[in-house]
Design a protein around this motif. Structure first.
Motif, PDB file in Angstrom:
ATOM      1  N   THR A   1       0.849  -1.197   0.000  1.00  0.00           N
ATOM      2  CA  THR A   1       0.000   0.000   0.000  1.00  0.00           C
ATOM      3  C   THR A   1       0.881   1.242   0.000  1.00  0.00           C
ATOM      4  N   ALA A   2       0.681   2.090  -0.987  1.00  0.00           N
ATOM      5  CA  ALA A   2       1.382   3.383  -1.062  1.00  0.00           C
ATOM      6  C   ALA A   2       0.483   4.446  -0.436  1.00  0.00           C
ATOM      7  N   HIS A   3       0.909   4.986   0.703  1.00  0.00           N
ATOM      8  CA  HIS A   3       0.157   6.052   1.369  1.00  0.00           C
ATOM      9  C   HIS A   3       0.598   7.427   0.872  1.00  0.00           C
ATOM     10  N   ALA A   4       1.742   7.456   0.221  1.00  0.00           N
ATOM     11  CA  ALA A   4       2.324   8.649  -0.392  1.00  0.00           C
ATOM     12  C   ALA A   4       3.520   8.146  -1.167  1.00  0.00           C
ATOM     13  N   THR A   5       4.278   9.042  -1.782  1.00  0.00           N
ATOM     14  CA  THR A   5       5.543   8.637  -2.397  1.00  0.00           C
ATOM     15  C   THR A   5       6.641   9.555  -1.881  1.00  0.00           C
ATOM     16  N   LEU A   6       7.843   9.020  -1.791  1.00  0.00           N
ATOM     17  CA  LEU A   6       8.968   9.830  -1.324  1.00  0.00           C
ATOM     18  C   LEU A   6       9.202  11.028  -2.236  1.00  0.00           C
ATOM     19  N   LEU A   7       9.161  10.794  -3.540  1.00  0.00           N
ATOM     20  CA  LEU A   7       9.402  11.913  -4.467  1.00  0.00           C
ATOM     21  C   LEU A   7       8.315  12.964  -4.332  1.00  0.00           C
ATOM     22  N   GLY A   8       7.087  12.540  -4.115  1.00  0.00           N
ATOM     23  CA  GLY A   8       6.008  13.502  -3.919  1.00  0.00           C
ATOM     24  C   GLY A   8       6.269  14.407  -2.733  1.00  0.00           C
ATOM     25  N   ARG A   9       6.728  13.825  -1.615  1.00  0.00           N
ATOM     26  CA  ARG A   9       7.010  14.613  -0.414  1.00  0.00           C
ATOM     27  C   ARG A   9       8.091  15.653  -0.663  1.00  0.00           C
ATOM     28  N   TYR A  10       9.085  15.320  -1.494  1.00  0.00           N
ATOM     29  CA  TYR A  10      10.192  16.246  -1.747  1.00  0.00           C
ATOM     30  C   TYR A  10       9.872  17.241  -2.860  1.00  0.00           C
ATOM     31  N   LEU A  11       9.180  16.782  -3.885  1.00  0.00           N
ATOM     32  CA  LEU A  11       8.938  17.657  -5.032  1.00  0.00           C
ATOM     33  C   LEU A  11       7.856  18.704  -4.748  1.00  0.00           C
ATOM     34  N   ALA A  12       6.809  18.317  -4.016  1.00  0.00           N
ATOM     35  CA  ALA A  12       5.684  19.239  -3.787  1.00  0.00           C
ATOM     36  C   ALA A  12       6.115  20.571  -3.192  1.00  0.00           C
TER      37      ALA A  12
ATOM     38  N   PRO B   1       0.585  19.293 -11.873  1.00  0.00           N
ATOM     39  CA  PRO B   1       0.379  19.021 -13.303  1.00  0.00           C
ATOM     40  C   PRO B   1       1.640  18.541 -14.025  1.00  0.00           C
ATOM     41  N   LYS B   2       2.798  18.675 -13.372  1.00  0.00           N
ATOM     42  CA  LYS B   2       4.050  18.317 -14.040  1.00  0.00           C
ATOM     43  C   LYS B   2       4.613  16.976 -13.610  1.00  0.00           C
ATOM     44  N   LYS B   3       3.921  16.259 -12.710  1.00  0.00           N
ATOM     45  CA  LYS B   3       4.540  15.067 -12.105  1.00  0.00           C
ATOM     46  C   LYS B   3       4.938  14.009 -13.141  1.00  0.00           C
ATOM     47  N   HIS B   4       4.173  13.880 -14.217  1.00  0.00           N
ATOM     48  CA  HIS B   4       4.487  12.862 -15.227  1.00  0.00           C
ATOM     49  C   HIS B   4       5.680  13.241 -16.105  1.00  0.00           C
ATOM     50  N   SER B   5       6.117  14.484 -16.012  1.00  0.00           N
ATOM     51  CA  SER B   5       7.244  14.919 -16.855  1.00  0.00           C
ATOM     52  C   SER B   5       8.596  14.727 -16.163  1.00  0.00           C
ATOM     53  N   TYR B   6       8.596  14.383 -14.873  1.00  0.00           N
ATOM     54  CA  TYR B   6       9.855  14.260 -14.132  1.00  0.00           C
ATOM     55  C   TYR B   6      10.534  12.918 -14.422  1.00  0.00           C
ATOM     56  N   ASN B   7      11.860  12.948 -14.464  1.00  0.00           N
ATOM     57  CA  ASN B   7      12.652  11.726 -14.494  1.00  0.00           C
ATOM     58  C   ASN B   7      12.910  11.317 -13.048  1.00  0.00           C
ATOM     59  N   TRP B   8      12.329  10.208 -12.627  1.00  0.00           N
ATOM     60  CA  TRP B   8      12.363   9.842 -11.206  1.00  0.00           C
ATOM     61  C   TRP B   8      13.790   9.702 -10.675  1.00  0.00           C
ATOM     62  N   LEU B   9      14.671   9.081 -11.475  1.00  0.00           N
ATOM     63  CA  LEU B   9      16.041   8.851 -11.006  1.00  0.00           C
ATOM     64  C   LEU B   9      16.802  10.162 -10.887  1.00  0.00           C
ATOM     65  N   GLN B  10      16.619  11.030 -11.863  1.00  0.00           N
ATOM     66  CA  GLN B  10      17.298  12.332 -11.841  1.00  0.00           C
ATOM     67  C   GLN B  10      16.866  13.139 -10.616  1.00  0.00           C
ATOM     68  N   LYS B  11      15.558  13.175 -10.362  1.00  0.00           N
ATOM     69  CA  LYS B  11      15.065  13.946  -9.214  1.00  0.00           C
ATOM     70  C   LYS B  11      15.481  13.311  -7.885  1.00  0.00           C
TER      71      LYS B  11
END
Length: 604
Positions: free
Chosen positions: A183-194, A202-212
């Motif tokens: 179960t994903a209650h959130a994502t680590l990248l979401g916590r840092y990027l927001a 609106p830009k979340k799908h444009s990010y390179n997960w590894l780069q970020k």
């Protein structure tokens, strides 16, 4: 599912309060025990200072296969504790594992992660080391346990977020016979990027997960989270917000979206109002103890606002909440309002101790109450005797009934109670001066007598055994008038949901999963006690302005009516938050995980 299917629920917040997952697990347990009984068990980390509060160890393990597995793990030098989690409404069985392994074994585990999954954990990160250690020991334990079971016995492991899921990928790779749910209650990248990337949503799908992940220094953590989410037989998200993040960062769509819930609905009608009055009286006593030694406040014209949550200053909206409170303070001063708003900030931060002056003020207030009762006990019979005497047709002169001893006692009590200086903003001696304390100091929210808005910063969880209010958290919530949660990043939002369900009006945001859900369920033209701040696509200044206006309207309503109604939601919405309903949906996901684990068995 077979009736005897064994279910392990694995979370870092079992017997370890940190944030919303603790509330999620705790509220879910009674329903899980009702559904699965002795076939249900929790696994979490052994944190001694946390475990001593609500964990009762048991020496003997009744299940022979589990006893042998625990003994095997202990023989390898690892620390495992078995017992019961002492919750108010349930006593689930738990295994607590100390998240620590010897250096050479930790290095072996890290090497395996690199060889099998390309996850680099070279960078020094104590938390990641703990997560890997916890996962390695959990994997050994579950592997040995399943070896001891009959081949026909089904086992499910349900993991919550990345910190609990270190064993998931290893168990899957080694084809250990169990079904897995993540179960994903959130994502680590979401916590840092927001909080750091403008217009993140609106830009979340444009990010390179590894780069970020590399940019924010969390590459190993994100890689562990991503691998676990992609490996599990079934992936569940707690909201549409998290589901979209799973698609963007894990490249996997959740099999289901299941909201967070509560064990049972609170009372209704007069019960809610009576609970509010009862718990508000205890908050009143604390506020009087802290503020009255310095100056007097009209308690009949006082409102209690609060905000709470994990300490994420921007994600939780603490920054715009404090700015709005500062602006409201300035507006009330300009209008020469005689209202007082006491604003509580509740967020766990490192502290040394509770401030001695706060403890002393509370004790002196209690002492003053005792003296007042003592004086009343002595004065009462004298008044009665005077009234019933032959000359008792006149109202007695109270000064004549108070002797020198009573007057001396009263003067001494007042002298002890009064204090020079301002009431403290923080109730705790913080280890470091943080953003909340700095904001209050910088913006004049310092509890001066002329400020209508007072601030009490409580840097710890509210629990009845240690609470300065003599309340637990939900009782405190019931005693307040308004909860404020204008989050920037809040995939679900337990705090606003609990607040409204216990009768207290709430402000949330359209970037909160709870706020988005309410907006879809309740027509916008309906007047209800959930106010939603528009943050999606809006600037911080626009959000502050809207929140300030919302708070101002709330205060005006009280000024006009001298009354704040308790909040409620329609029954058809309340029902959707109850675990008795939500658990059925998890049951279906467990069946799906078993189908994917044994696709040819055709048993499910």
């Amino acid at each position: 599912m077979k009736p005897n299917t064994l279910l392990f629920e694995i979370a870092w917040e079992v017997c370890n309060q940190i944030g919303g997952i603790f509330t999620y697990i705790k509220s879910k347990v009674p329903t899980m025990l009702d559904t699965y009984g002795d076939n249900y068990m929790l696994i979490g980390p052994y944190i001694p200072e946390k475990a001593k509060l609500d964990f009762r160890p048991v020496r003997e393990i009744e299940n022979v296969a589990l006893a042998e597995a625990v003994q095997h793990v202990r023989s390898l030098g690892y620390e495992v504790h078995y017992g019961y989690w002492l919750l108010n409404e349930a006593r689930p069985k738990v295994l607590l594992i100390k998240p620590s392994i010897h250096g050479e074994h930790l290095n072996d585990a890290k090497t395996t992660l690199w060889k099998n999954h390309g996850i680099s954990t070279i960078e020094k990160d104590p938390l990641t080391d703990q997560v890997i250690a916890f996962g390695e020991i959990t994997k050994i334990l579950l592997t040995k346990f399943i070896e001891n079971l009959e081949i026909s016995q089904d086992v499910i492991a349900h993991y919550h977020e990345w910190m609990s899921a270190g064993s998931l990928t290893g168990l899957m790779r080694e084809k250990i016979r169990l079904a897995t749910v993540f179960t994903a209650h959130a994502t680590l990248l979401g916590r840092y990027l927001a909080p750091n990337e403008e217009h993140y949503c609106p830009k979340k799908h444009s990010y390179n997960w590894l780069q970020k992940a590399k940019q924010y220094g969390i590459e190993s953590r994100v890689a562990l989270e991503r691998t676990a989410a992609r490996s599990a037989h079934t992936l569940v998200a707690n909201s549409d917000i998290t589901a979209r993040e799973c698609e963007a960062f894990f490249e996997r769509s959740p099999d289901n979206v299941i909201r967070s819930g509560i064990h049972k609905k609170p009372g209704v009608g007069h019960e809610v109002f009576e609970q509010h009055l009862l718990h508000r009286a205890k908050i009143d006593a604390f506020v009087k103890a802290v503020f009255f030694p310095s100056y007097h406040i009209k308690t009949e014209k006082m409102l209690y606002f609060f905000s709470s949550g994990r300490y994420e200053f921007r994600n939780k909206g603490f920054n715009i909440t404090l700015e709005s409170m500062a602006r409201l303070n300035a507006e009330l001063i300009r209008r020469k309002s005689d209202l007082t708003i006491v604003f509580f900030m509740i967020s766990k931060q490192p502290f040394q101790t509770i401030r001695p002056d706060v403890l002393e003020a509370r004790q002196r207030f209690h002492d003053l109450q005792k003296i007042c009762k003592s004086i009343s006990a002595k004065l009462g019979p004298r008044i009665y005797s005077n009234v019933t005497s032959a000359t008792g047709h006149k109202l007695p002169d109270l000064n004549e009934l108070i002797d020198e001893d009573l007057q001396q006692t009263w003067r001494q009590a007042l002298a002890n109670f009064k204090r020079e200086g301002l009431p403290p903003v923080s109730t705790h001696q913080l280890e470091n001066h943080d953003e909340i304390a700095e904001f209050c100091q910088r913006n004049g929210l310092n509890n001066e007598a002329h400020n209508p808005v007072k601030v009490i910063y409580h840097a710890d969880f509210i629990e009845r055994t240690t609470s300065l209010f003599s309340l637990d958290y939900l009782e405190f919530v019931r005693g307040c008038h308004l909860g404020i949660f204008p989050s920037l990043y809040e995939p679900w939002g337990y705090a606003p949901m609990e607040t409204i369900m216990h009768g207290t009006p709430v402000v949330t945001s359209d970037l909160s999963g709870f706020g988005k859900y309410i907006r879809t369920m309740v027509p916008s033209d309906k007047d209800h006690e959930v106010k939603i701040v528009d943050r999606q696509g809006k600037s911080e200044e626009e959000a502050i302005a809207q929140l300030t206006e919302t708070l101002h309207d709330f205060v005006e309503t009280f000024e006009k009516n001298q009354y704040i109604p308790r909040a409620s939601l329609p029954k058809h919405i309340l029902d959707t938050f109850c675990w008795s309903e939500l658990q059925q949906r998890y049951h279906e996901n467990y069946k799906l995980a078993l189908m994917r684990y044994q696709p040819v068995a055709d048993l499910y």
